[in-house]
Design an enzyme around this catalytic site. Structure first.
Site, PDB file in Angstrom:
ATOM      1  NE  ARG A 255      -4.005  -1.891   1.606  1.00 49.38           N
ATOM      2  CZ  ARG A 255      -5.402  -2.314   2.388  1.00 49.38           C
ATOM      3  NH1 ARG A 255      -5.719  -1.714   3.893  1.00 49.38           N
ATOM      4  NH2 ARG A 255      -5.952  -3.291   2.095  1.00 49.38           N
TER       5      ARG A 255
ATOM      6  CD  GLN B  38      -6.313   1.204   1.271  1.00 45.59           C
ATOM      7  OE1 GLN B  38      -5.959   1.747   2.229  1.00 45.59           O
ATOM      8  NE2 GLN B  38      -6.445   0.354   0.299  1.00 45.59           N
TER       9      GLN B  38
ATOM     10  CE1 TYR C 240      -1.164  -0.951  -7.360  1.00 42.25           C
ATOM     11  CE2 TYR C 240      -1.526  -2.705  -9.026  1.00 42.25           C
ATOM     12  CZ  TYR C 240      -0.370  -1.603  -8.838  1.00 42.25           C
ATOM     13  OH  TYR C 240       0.171  -1.349  -8.874  1.00 42.25           O
ATOM     14  CD  GLU C 241      -1.527  -4.351  -3.488  1.00 43.38           C
ATOM     15  OE1 GLU C 241      -2.030  -5.211  -2.600  1.00 43.38           O
ATOM     16  OE2 GLU C 241      -1.385  -5.467  -4.801  1.00 43.38           O
ATOM     17  N   GLY C 242      -6.787  -3.027  -2.234  1.00 41.80           N
ATOM     18  CA  GLY C 242      -7.054  -2.199  -1.843  1.00 41.80           C
ATOM     19  C   GLY C 242      -8.271  -1.033  -2.075  1.00 41.80           C
TER      20      GLY C 242
END
Lengths: 593, 593
Positions: free
Chosen positions: B296, B447, B440-442
């Site tokens: 992140r 977030q 991506y990655e949440g």
């Protein structure tokens, strides 16, 4: 597979309830041939065309792209058939004069037809769009003989049109174009030069292509006062109207772009090509601006179309996608997870898009109505007022509607999570295709300069003052149960009035000021305009009952609470002096140390 | 051809002047092996690699893309050689422990090295990035034997790593994953299921690929408490460390995406593939989050890199492009037009990007420093404080830095006008490649939920209160000639303090409130953070003399005047109740009439 269902209910609401279009048309003898039933029938036909013909070739058009080989452009599979069907349906001339084979429909209506085509296939739409724009320029400035030669063929779709302005070294600054026009003894001209970014510069959709080309005669004055406009056909037209020899004008290559890949963006080479002067020498820019202003409103419609398409797909995805649980307890306990519609943030994104669509659509029809007044009204004062309004709002239609639409499509893509990034869902193409609308036909930065400069400072704020007066009159008339939108709109109007005074004063003191403040000023006027549109929507919805109308009022409230606050930021930025940007040396920008 | 010159002067300024990195390193026995000269040498080497190796294969990588054939992925031309060179240079293990073949460099430094790679070739960067993330997760949770088996090979680049979380029906909501892990008698597991969106799931850069896979054992508790983590190598590793038979884990296809086309995004099929449990059953999510949190912050660096690359190209284009004249009279009368740098609006766009880059870079180093404290400090209280700070700021690093960077790249593209839309200038690829970083990655929405939920409401605002206290202490200490940034920062801190109280109260009353307010809250904390970073930059610049430092102060002023005002809008939106979004029925969203 992306979906699209033409938003006919909303279109009818805007035309019938918000703008009472039939009354407006029937009150004008030049538009008395249009009634609500005709308008609705046209919209319904276009909806079928968009859903059944242009939507299915949108993704394939992007994958295949327009191709260039041996001096000729080929459009992707299906484009030729779709164009033929579009032309045969009479759509190219929908808004054109009946004298030249058009259908004489008002702009208020054609903007909605255009929206559907832009929603389903912006690359396709650009081909007829340029034809229509070329037709308008010719209709305004060409000789009777030229009109007779070209207009019926353009509106029938047998021929198409282009606008050839930009050169490799000259985009915004047309005063420095180099394309030459040398007069022949027979009154024709030899046109020599290179034009770039020419949409539809070549293709296989029509028998002939009529290029409208800006060029300079050898003795022309320097700068933009020395630009003339020429008709340069791909094939010379014989006196009997048949096609003669191939002109020495054609594509040198096509651009590889971020999007609108099915639309051929050509480098055009003119090699002593035969050209015919339109109007007088050195007066070409005015003629081209007829076309350009038409295209500028169209770009706003491109934004609206993309945003509506994005909305529908994102809303469907959000409904179908099960992920997580509502903060207030499972809403679908029988399923492994709730639909993501239970999350406020997902709703926030979807409502941003939907609010943008409904306000943009109303605004497009509003500007369309103003254009219709300039064209069809016999009341000179009304025409003058509408001309001023169109002048003021063309940059808003072009730039604000595409800026907000682009943000809207980004929001819609985000609703999909990772799937929004994958080609098959269609969102990423939608964004790539739309991005150009903020750039072409004068970047949105240039639109902002036009608004703050020629349309505001130059007339000492007269246009915006007239607009604010109209908005105030309307808002003051609203019922008290609509105070939330009434107050918000009146406040925004006052904010704009005050900040416009600041702009006028600052601009006098400092010539650099306006340029740096322009984009924020455009957004401020845009927010006021959307507020005005929602006030109109609120009034119409409040007069009715039922969920459809109640939801309109809820969306008005959403706009005021969550979108309009951006006006604070815009106003704060407009107040900033230009020292904040001008104090840096030119070297600073490329110098890192 | 796009350019890139690593911003070494600014990187050194941030490390040496703003953060006094050497002092910080030397004061910590675990970091005493790092000094400023070493750090600078590393950055200079990475600059060469980025400029000479990864930049030249960025556009070609996009054109060619990763390809999938017969169960295997091939990377574009040049990627294999570049990866080999990168691995041999020791770059994969730059921040890894020396025990496993790493170089033990602090995160404060590696973020800057990462920036250069993300700037020049984000698709390439994702391959080693996933290796490093996998290494971190293993380093934290794997057995000694597993570490010995896998870590040295990962850091040497002989093998690479992936993270396999997402399934077709389960992205954000990992609690509903279906991949099964069945225990064999020998203690290994059979892993069966399908994972999607797996970055680097297959490729030809390394001999083996170590997949870290989330799966559920048959008797696992429901939801996220029943998730275990497994090592699933592409090739089984023999006891002597050599490669054995091919595991039944491999790619089924790759995705066709908007961007990062040279990065293989795989659908991965696990068909009773042999897996090795990492840590304990049902505790897999914690291990995966070690990796995820690392990624992140990296996504924020991806944003910064893209924004720096976009800036440099746009600034150069603006300098070279002659168009129009300055409002205060021709600046280059000998040329046909002035450079577009004379226009305030062009400067506004460039300064938006540059301000974003300088604040983002400082912020990345600041978060890197906090991570270094958590890893290297022996002071338990400092570690605890830094852990809280990292928890609070990871969503800011991921989401705020990518949101602002994406806007920045759009601004940079607009500087190019039509040329920004054409592939050869590189801007459109930059935007397409960056867009995924917000997703991506949440997603950045997720977030924001993390920030407002777990990091704020759950700890009753403790983390943000500690952060605000630090910011206040710093700002109060500034010299009076820096009052402009001091006051702005203190005001922003107070705004955040007050609005956080509102958030805490509202969240208690209404469980739906926070979700709808989350993104605006994240942007508000982001703006405060940038304010804090500019306060740090201002302090460091004010202590020096010369144009470089003077320009830093001018940029601080630009930020306060033209970017920070967005805080008003954010605060106004956070105050809005969630009724504005929740009052609509679920049907409303897909229903047009």
């Amino acid at each position: 597979m992306p979906i699209y269902n033409a938003p006919l209910a909303d279109m009818k609401f805007i035309l019938n309830d918000v703008f009472k279009a039939e009354q407006f048309w029937q009150a004008n003898e030049n538009l008395a041939h249009v009634d609500a039933a005709t308008a609705e029938a046209i919209l319904e036909e276009m909806a079928k065309f968009a859903q059944n013909v242009t939507l299915p070739i949108n993704r394939t058009g992007d994958e295949e792209g327009a191709t260039y080989n041996n001096g000729a452009v080929t459009t992707p599979a299906g484009f030729k058939e779709a164009f033929k069907q579009y032309a045969e349906g009479g759509w190219i001339g929908l808004g054109a004069d009946e004298e030249w084979g058009g259908q004489g429909m008002p702009k208020m209506l054609t903007v909605l037809a255009d929206e559907m085509l832009f929603a389903t296939n912006p690359s396709f739409m650009l081909y007829p769009l340029l034809s229509v724009g070329a037709g308008m320029a010719l209709n305004s400035y060409a000789s009777q003989e030229q009109k007779e030669t070209y207009l019926p063929k353009i509106y029938s779709g047998e021929w198409s049109g282009t606008m050839c302005l930009t050169e490799p070294h000259a985009g915004t600054d047309l005063g420095i174009i180099k394309t030459k026009a040398e007069r022949n003894e027979d009154g024709t001209y030899n046109i020599t030069g290179t034009k770039i970014f020419i949409t539809g510069g070549d293709h296989d959709l029509a028998e002939n292509i009529i290029h409208l080309v800006l060029a300079k005669t050898p003795d022309a004055p320097a700068g933009s006062r020395g630009i003339s406009l020429f008709i340069v056909p791909k094939f010379i037209v014989n006196t009997d109207g048949s096609l003669g020899e191939r002109n020495t004008a054609g594509p040198g290559s096509i651009e590889h772009k971020m999007g609108i890949k099915a639309s051929a963006t050509c480098v055009m080479n003119f090699d002593a090509a035969k050209g015919y002067l339109v109007g007088n020498e050195n007066e070409g820019l005015a003629a081209m601006f007829v076309m350009m202003n038409y295209e500028r409103l169209s770009m706003g419609i491109q934004g609206l179309g993309a945003s509506e398409y994005a909305y529908q797909n994102a809303a469907q995805y959000a409904t179908d996608r099960l992920q997580g649980r509502s903060a207030t307890g499972a809403k679908s306990p029988q399923k492994p997870a709730d639909s993501i519609l239970v999350h406020g943030d997902v709703r926030r994104m979807l409502l941003n898009v939907r609010a943008n669509n409904e306000a943009s659509r109303a605004f497009a029809v509003y500007v369309g109505q103003q254009l219709d007044i300039t064209k069809f009204s016999t009341d000179a004062e009304a025409v003058q007022k509408a001309n001023n309004r169109v002048a003021l709002l063309t940059p808003i239609a072009k730039a604000y509607l595409t800026d907000t639409a682009f943000q809207a499509t980004l929001d819609a893509q985000m609703v999909f999570g990772g799937h929004g990034y994958i080609r098959e869902w269609g969102m990423e193409q939608c964004i790539r295709d739309l991005r150009i609308a903020q750039i072409y036909e004068g970047t949105n930065g240039v639109q902002s300069q036009d608004l703050i400069g020629r349309k505001t400072i130059k007339c000492n704020g007269e246009y915006i003052a007239e607009y604010i007066e109209e908005i105030r009159d309307f808002a003051n008339d609203l019922d008290s149960d609509l105070n939330y939108i009434k107050d918000a709109t009146l406040d925004a109007a006052t904010e704009l009035e005050v900040i416009t005074q600041t702009v006028l004063e600052r601009a006098k003191e400092n010539p650099d000021y306006a340029n740096a403040a322009a984009v924020d000023y455009l957004h401020a006027v845009g927010l006021l305009s959307f507020s005005y549109m929602f006030a109109k929507i609120a009034k119409a919805a409040n007069a009715k009952s039922g969920e459809f109308y109640q939801n309109k009022l809820s969306l008005v409230n959403y706009f005021i609470q969550r979108i309009l606050p951006d006006l604070n930021t815009r106003i704060a930025r407009i107040k900033v002096t230009s020292d904040t940007v001008m104090s840096f040396s030119e070297d600073y920008f490329t110098n890192q140390s």
